[in-house]
Motif scaffolding. Sequence first.
Motif, PDB file in Angstrom:
ATOM      1  N   GLN A 256      19.066  18.875   5.755  1.00 22.42           N
ATOM      2  CA  GLN A 256      17.876  18.472   4.996  1.00 22.42           C
ATOM      3  C   GLN A 256      16.561  18.840   5.668  1.00 22.42           C
ATOM      4  O   GLN A 256      15.489  18.558   5.142  1.00 22.42           O
ATOM      5  N   TYR A 257      16.664  19.487   6.836  1.00 19.25           N
ATOM      6  CA  TYR A 257      15.478  19.681   7.668  1.00 19.25           C
ATOM      7  C   TYR A 257      14.274  20.270   6.926  1.00 19.25           C
ATOM      8  O   TYR A 257      13.177  19.717   6.947  1.00 19.25           O
ATOM      9  N   LEU A 258      14.463  21.401   6.244  1.00 18.73           N
ATOM     10  CA  LEU A 258      13.286  22.048   5.638  1.00 18.73           C
ATOM     11  C   LEU A 258      12.708  21.232   4.485  1.00 18.73           C
ATOM     12  O   LEU A 258      11.491  21.120   4.343  1.00 18.73           O
ATOM     13  N   GLN A 259      13.585  20.661   3.680  1.00 20.10           N
ATOM     14  CA  GLN A 259      13.109  19.866   2.547  1.00 20.10           C
ATOM     15  C   GLN A 259      12.365  18.612   3.025  1.00 20.10           C
ATOM     16  O   GLN A 259      11.434  18.146   2.369  1.00 20.10           O
ATOM     17  N   ARG A 260      12.791  18.103   4.176  1.00 24.88           N
ATOM     18  CA  ARG A 260      12.114  16.906   4.709  1.00 24.88           C
ATOM     19  C   ARG A 260      10.803  17.275   5.407  1.00 24.88           C
ATOM     20  O   ARG A 260       9.827  16.534   5.342  1.00 24.88           O
ATOM     21  N   ALA A 261      10.817  18.430   6.087  1.00 27.50           N
ATOM     22  CA  ALA A 261       9.621  18.823   6.843  1.00 27.50           C
ATOM     23  C   ALA A 261       8.502  19.284   5.917  1.00 27.50           C
ATOM     24  O   ALA A 261       7.321  19.146   6.240  1.00 27.50           O
ATOM     25  N   TYR A 262       8.881  19.880   4.776  1.00 27.97           N
ATOM     26  CA  TYR A 262       7.880  20.400   3.834  1.00 27.97           C
ATOM     27  C   TYR A 262       8.181  19.846   2.448  1.00 27.97           C
ATOM     28  O   TYR A 262       8.713  20.555   1.594  1.00 27.97           O
ATOM     29  N   PRO A 263       7.842  18.588   2.215  1.00 25.30           N
ATOM     30  CA  PRO A 263       8.264  17.965   0.948  1.00 25.30           C
ATOM     31  C   PRO A 263       7.706  18.678  -0.282  1.00 25.30           C
ATOM     32  O   PRO A 263       6.563  19.136  -0.265  1.00 25.30           O
ATOM     33  N   GLY A 264       8.559  18.774  -1.269  1.00 29.07           N
ATOM     34  CA  GLY A 264       8.098  19.195  -2.598  1.00 29.07           C
ATOM     35  C   GLY A 264       7.825  20.677  -2.781  1.00 29.07           C
ATOM     36  O   GLY A 264       7.203  21.066  -3.765  1.00 29.07           O
ATOM     37  N   LEU A 265       8.258  21.535  -1.847  1.00 27.54           N
ATOM     38  CA  LEU A 265       7.987  22.966  -2.022  1.00 27.54           C
ATOM     39  C   LEU A 265       9.184  23.687  -2.642  1.00 27.54           C
ATOM     40  O   LEU A 265      10.306  23.220  -2.596  1.00 27.54           O
TER      41      LEU A 265
ATOM     42  N   SER B  64      17.793  25.252   0.148  1.00 21.68           N
ATOM     43  CA  SER B  64      18.283  24.790  -1.153  1.00 21.68           C
ATOM     44  C   SER B  64      19.752  25.194  -1.253  1.00 21.68           C
ATOM     45  O   SER B  64      20.217  26.056  -0.505  1.00 21.68           O
ATOM     46  N   LEU B  65      20.448  24.588  -2.184  1.00 20.24           N
ATOM     47  CA  LEU B  65      21.871  24.909  -2.327  1.00 20.24           C
ATOM     48  C   LEU B  65      22.056  26.345  -2.776  1.00 20.24           C
ATOM     49  O   LEU B  65      22.983  27.029  -2.355  1.00 20.24           O
ATOM     50  N   LYS B  66      21.141  26.805  -3.613  1.00 22.81           N
ATOM     51  CA  LYS B  66      21.243  28.194  -4.079  1.00 22.81           C
ATOM     52  C   LYS B  66      21.062  29.150  -2.894  1.00 22.81           C
ATOM     53  O   LYS B  66      21.831  30.088  -2.711  1.00 22.81           O
ATOM     54  N   MET B 172      10.918  36.329   0.668  1.00 19.72           N
ATOM     55  CA  MET B 172       9.546  36.574   1.136  1.00 19.72           C
ATOM     56  C   MET B 172       8.541  36.313   0.014  1.00 19.72           C
ATOM     57  O   MET B 172       7.486  35.724   0.223  1.00 19.72           O
ATOM     58  N   MET B 173       8.903  36.760  -1.191  1.00 17.61           N
ATOM     59  CA  MET B 173       7.991  36.598  -2.313  1.00 17.61           C
ATOM     60  C   MET B 173       7.781  35.116  -2.607  1.00 17.61           C
ATOM     61  O   MET B 173       6.652  34.687  -2.849  1.00 17.61           O
ATOM     62  N   THR B 174       8.864  34.342  -2.578  1.00 18.45           N
ATOM     63  CA  THR B 174       8.747  32.906  -2.838  1.00 18.45           C
ATOM     64  C   THR B 174       7.849  32.268  -1.781  1.00 18.45           C
ATOM     65  O   THR B 174       6.981  31.450  -2.099  1.00 18.45           O
ATOM     66  N   ALA B 179       3.216  27.515  -0.596  1.00 17.48           N
ATOM     67  CA  ALA B 179       2.166  26.770   0.090  1.00 17.48           C
ATOM     68  C   ALA B 179       1.647  27.586   1.280  1.00 17.48           C
ATOM     69  O   ALA B 179       2.347  28.479   1.773  1.00 17.48           O
ATOM     70  N   PRO B 180       0.420  27.283   1.769  1.00 13.08           N
ATOM     71  CA  PRO B 180      -0.121  28.028   2.926  1.00 13.08           C
ATOM     72  C   PRO B 180       0.841  28.024   4.120  1.00 13.08           C
ATOM     73  O   PRO B 180       0.983  29.042   4.799  1.00 13.08           O
ATOM     74  N   ALA B 181       1.521  26.908   4.334  1.00 14.30           N
ATOM     75  CA  ALA B 181       2.450  26.848   5.472  1.00 14.30           C
ATOM     76  C   ALA B 181       3.597  27.847   5.290  1.00 14.30           C
ATOM     77  O   ALA B 181       4.083  28.435   6.265  1.00 14.30           O
ATOM     78  N   GLN B 182       3.990  28.059   4.050  1.00 16.09           N
ATOM     79  CA  GLN B 182       5.080  29.009   3.786  1.00 16.09           C
ATOM     80  C   GLN B 182       4.597  30.446   3.952  1.00 16.09           C
ATOM     81  O   GLN B 182       5.292  31.294   4.507  1.00 16.09           O
ATOM     82  N   LYS B 183       3.400  30.696   3.481  1.00 17.06           N
ATOM     83  CA  LYS B 183       2.825  32.039   3.620  1.00 17.06           C
ATOM     84  C   LYS B 183       2.684  32.379   5.102  1.00 17.06           C
ATOM     85  O   LYS B 183       2.979  33.494   5.546  1.00 17.06           O
ATOM     86  N   GLN B 184       2.238  31.399   5.856  1.00 13.94           N
ATOM     87  CA  GLN B 184       2.066  31.620   7.298  1.00 13.94           C
ATOM     88  C   GLN B 184       3.424  31.896   7.965  1.00 13.94           C
ATOM     89  O   GLN B 184       3.554  32.769   8.826  1.00 13.94           O
ATOM     90  N   MET B 185       4.417  31.154   7.518  1.00 11.52           N
ATOM     91  CA  MET B 185       5.772  31.351   8.031  1.00 11.52           C
ATOM     92  C   MET B 185       6.214  32.803   7.776  1.00 11.52           C
ATOM     93  O   MET B 185       6.797  33.466   8.636  1.00 11.52           O
ATOM     94  N   ALA B 186       5.897  33.291   6.567  1.00 15.11           N
ATOM     95  CA  ALA B 186       6.291  34.651   6.183  1.00 15.11           C
ATOM     96  C   ALA B 186       5.554  35.686   7.044  1.00 15.11           C
ATOM     97  O   ALA B 186       6.154  36.646   7.537  1.00 15.11           O
ATOM     98  N   GLN B 187       4.241  35.477   7.226  1.00 18.06           N
ATOM     99  CA  GLN B 187       3.466  36.440   8.024  1.00 18.06           C
ATOM    100  C   GLN B 187       3.965  36.462   9.472  1.00 18.06           C
ATOM    101  O   GLN B 187       4.099  37.525  10.076  1.00 18.06           O
ATOM    102  N   GLU B 188       4.232  35.280  10.005  1.00 15.71           N
ATOM    103  CA  GLU B 188       4.702  35.226  11.404  1.00 15.71           C
ATOM    104  C   GLU B 188       6.052  35.920  11.565  1.00 15.71           C
ATOM    105  O   GLU B 188       6.294  36.612  12.552  1.00 15.71           O
TER     106      GLU B 188
END
Lengths: 267, 316
Positions: A256-265, B64-66, B172-174, B179-188
């Motif tokens: 659950q780590y990512l879903q918990r660390a970044y809720p709702g994404l 995610s499960l997918k 990467m596209m997702t 969110a900005p944190a995800q974009k930053q994760m992708a750039q890093e």
Amino acid sequence: MDLHHTPTPAGQEYLPEKRALLLDYTLQLADTSLILGHRLSEWCGHGPILEQDLAMANIALDLIGETRSLYQYAAELEGQSRTEDDLAYLREAVHYKNPLLVEQPNGDFAHTILRQFLFDGYHFLLLQQLQNSPDQRLAAIAAKSFKEASYHLKWSSEWVIRLGDGTEESKARLLKAMDHLWMFSGELFLMTETEQQLAQAGIIPDSASLLPQWEAHVAKVFAEATLEVPQNVFMQKGGKIGRHSEHLGYILTELQYLQRAYPGLEW
Amino acid sequence: METIIEKSLEEVFEEKIANDIRIEPKDWMPEQYRKTLVRQISQHAHSEIVGMLPEGNWITRAPSLKRKAILLSKVQDEAGHGLYLYSAAETLGTTRDQMIADLHSGKAKYSSIFNYPTLSWADIGAIGWLVDGAAIMNQVPLIRTSYGPYARAMVRVCKEESFHQRQGFEIMMTLCNGAPAQKQMAQEAFNRWWWPTLMMFGPKDSESPNTEQSMRWKIKRFTNDELRQRFVDMMVPQAEFLGLTVPDKDLKWNETKNGYDFGDVDWEEFWNVVKGNGPCNKDRLSARVKAHEEGAWVREAALAHAQKRAQREAQA
């Protein structure tokens, strides 16, 4: 504008009370497949033989596939706009309903094989019956997974035979695994209140009634594997009602780590 | 007398190569051709197997499960690729056991890219997009490689790799649209994987000792530098589409050559990783050795059981 569109809940044909039971049971099945699939997936890249690495990943994939269908159905039964991922990633260990067996650590290959074998026999028999459920969704999910479970059972049975009737070391390891795992087999056939009520209503099989067939298969495989069926072992229980071993918390922490660390994404 | 026969065999071989006729396991081939192929195919197989580790590192944490199912199936495909490639190499007379022993002793190599760690979920996207993208660039020409079993294995491998690349790009596209944190994760992740990916094409042509002979034998169809250039030209627009910045201050479109000019790879880092000094060389190899050693009793048991069974059947 309705941003939180609620799909029409599935299981409208049931009274709310029965729908709640069905939700509870569907979650139990989903949690079980998820946790075992997770455990098996921990082997990926570390198997003893490349072909068996593939086989374990394959079984894990089947289980995750089954998990998804079940959580999707559960989400619909619940009718509160939760998704399959909300159900997997945002529930606490005490709300997970899987039996204790599937959360046990992989240990060595003998542990993994025995855990799988004990589970597969049950899973196979359960799905075989569940295919005939008057609940069409459960019946359809069971029909698809039954084919996969037949292969899983064949695979794990063959490995129990190989390890039991292999070398002294493989037999000793299998016996050690038996010592750890046999005590978790009873819970598979121990029915929760939910299961009892649904079985009485004829919606799901009476899992206690599957036990004799399971025992017969185990006895047959063990005979070929030159193993004795353990007798008079105290059986552990609790997982199905949320009383888990300490292992589950760590599984969920990782899962659950990512879903918990970044809720709702979205991912 | 022998020399004459040998010569004519060599002529037959050279003629096949010249006419793009596949060399098959039972055909005569120069010893050096055989050796080069065993080296290349086994290295490729080992890369698939070692490559399972950095990505496998995120299966239990997929968000995610997918994604979990897709990643698991991707890593499983890689095990499958390893299997066909070991089989292709076995047709040249080397056993899988021997190849694995060479990997574990450090004699055989695998792609250096897998000696880098996967630090965030975005690394799984970056690997699919960049690393599998580079692998496809290297491997598609191998569908036309002169050795039949290798070429045929590559047809299937390449088909699956292109799915892998698509799933990486999609991750990467997702992230980039998230969110900005995800974009930053992708750039890093992009920053960390860009240069090691360019290293996947191997040393500069001027420093690649095996290229010339391999090109002549049509084992290899393009040089390292040619493929690297094509890769950069293909990936830069994709990075722009994602809104990611290529971590290369020298990157510039060159109208005359109709391609990008780009900075020089850090060859010192490249050779260090090849020599075993990458961030994960020791971990990767020891994970493989551990799996193999801890699996020894399983393989022995399977063998012992098969023998017992065969004996019983013979007696029956």
